[in-house]
Design a protein around this motif. Structure first.
Motif, PDB file in Angstrom:
ATOM      1  N   GLY A  36      -4.253   3.864  -2.288  1.00  0.00           N
ATOM      2  CA  GLY A  36      -3.027   3.377  -2.310  1.00  0.00           C
ATOM      3  C   GLY A  36      -2.692   2.049  -2.474  1.00  0.00           C
ATOM      4  N   LYS A  42       0.933  -1.188  -0.008  1.00  0.00           N
ATOM      5  CA  LYS A  42       0.126  -0.033  -0.040  1.00  0.00           C
ATOM      6  C   LYS A  42       0.868   1.159  -0.138  1.00  0.00           C
ATOM      7  CE  LYS A  42      -3.740   2.237   2.377  1.00  0.00           C
ATOM      8  NZ  LYS A  42      -4.866   2.297   3.585  1.00  0.00           N
ATOM      9  N   PHE A  68      -1.929   2.061  -8.665  1.00  0.00           N
ATOM     10  CA  PHE A  68      -2.541   2.464  -7.413  1.00  0.00           C
ATOM     11  C   PHE A  68      -3.880   2.848  -7.278  1.00  0.00           C
ATOM     12  CE2 PHE A  68       1.901   3.478  -8.195  1.00  0.00           C
ATOM     13  CZ  PHE A  68       2.836   2.824  -7.279  1.00  0.00           C
TER      14      PHE A  68
END
Length: 306
Positions: free
Chosen positions: A159, A95, A155
């Motif tokens: 994230g 992430k 992404f």
């Protein structure tokens, strides 16, 4: 002239195993892992990298103490690139928490190096910038190595990292000397191919050495002589962050200072990486170089042509 220039942003990593936090804001990214490994073995390494206002001064001191040149690393008003890495067994999720400034072409053309590792991790280079970057360094007679990790990451708004394919990226392979990817990245790039099939397909498009890392199973390497499986030592840690980057840095060292023998370079890189993952220290790994060389010879004897 430097032995190795690494074009990639430094990172601060938070690492978790399930719900347990192992490390918070730990120094990471290819500049640290590949750069630290190469510098520990005596290469003159420089970084072309962007960091944020929040990047600790102590980490800059650590990098300098490893022998890494920071003349082309610049700080900005943005945050440093940060990742959250979560391990569950052999699986890892990523992430992106923040991303630093982009690396511009005029940041890059000031640096001369025998080897160049292009290894973006989060938006610092675009595919449109890749070809002129490769062309510039090939015109300077540099050996260009490309790690595709940042070019195949997608992404989400929050994230989370997923992966994508890119024909534009594949076309860039014909102009580089080495292409490296993980098996997950290979599946994104060529989703209908096994690692062996992917290497065979890519080798028809490029004369570059092609490496696909397989986690605890070692790696496959595609050469003019064929495709070979290079095993790795079984290790006790589940935190393998940076393994592929360490491999790339050590591979450069072997090819530039020992011999231009990519198969032996891969065996030595596999051995060094195994020791580093257990010791988590570049200088301690080099202190064990006799054992690293011994393990590299053992790995070489287990290499299989596919």
């Amino acid at each position: 002239m430097f032995d190795l220039a690494i074009i990639s942003n430094l990172a601060l990593d938070t690492v978790t195993q399930g719900s347990i936090t192992i490390a918070k804001d730990r120094l990471g990214g290819p500049p640290f892992y590949a750069g630290g490994a190469a510098a520990s073995l005596g290469l003159k390494v420089t970084l072309i990298s962007k960091i944020g206002y929040d990047f600790p001064q102590s980490y800059l001191s650590l990098l300098r103490n490893l022998g890494i040149n920071l003349d082309y690393t610049s700080r900005s008003i943005r945050k440093t690139t940060r990742y959250l890495l979560n391990y569950r067994g052999e699986e890892r999720s990523l992430k992106l928490l923040s991303s630093a400034d982009k690396i511009k072409l005029n940041d890059i053309t000031m640096v001369n190096a025998k080897y160049v590792l292009i290894s973006p991790i989060a938006k610092e280079l675009t595919l449109k910038e890749l070809k002129p970057l490769i062309d510039y360094y090939k015109s300077r007679k540099s050996k260009v190595m490309l790690d595709i990790q940042g070019f195949v990451r997608r992404f989400s708004k929050n994230g989370l990292v997923s992966y994508k394919t890119s024909n534009l990226l594949i076309r860039a392979f014909k102009d580089v000397d080495l292409v490296k990817m993980s098996n997950i990245e290979q599946q994104a790039l060529l989703p209908n191919c096994s690692p062996l099939e992917a290497i065979m397909k890519l080798r028809r498009l490029t004369r570059a050495i092609v490496v696909v890392t397989l986690g605890p199973k070692g790696c496959l390497i595609g050469l003019n002589e064929g495709v070979f499986h290079v095993p790795s030592k079984e290790i006790l840690t589940s935190d393998t962050t940076g393994a592929g980057d360490v491999f790339a840095g050590v591979f450069t060292y072997y090819m530039s200072k020992i011999a231009e023998n990519p198969l032996r370079a891969a065996c030595f890189s596999s051995a060094y990486t195994s020791f580093f993952l257990e010791l988590k220290d570049f200088k301690l790994t080099v202190k064990n170089i006799v054992s690293v060389n011994k393990l590299a010879e053992e790995i070489m004897r287990e290499v299989k042509k596919l």
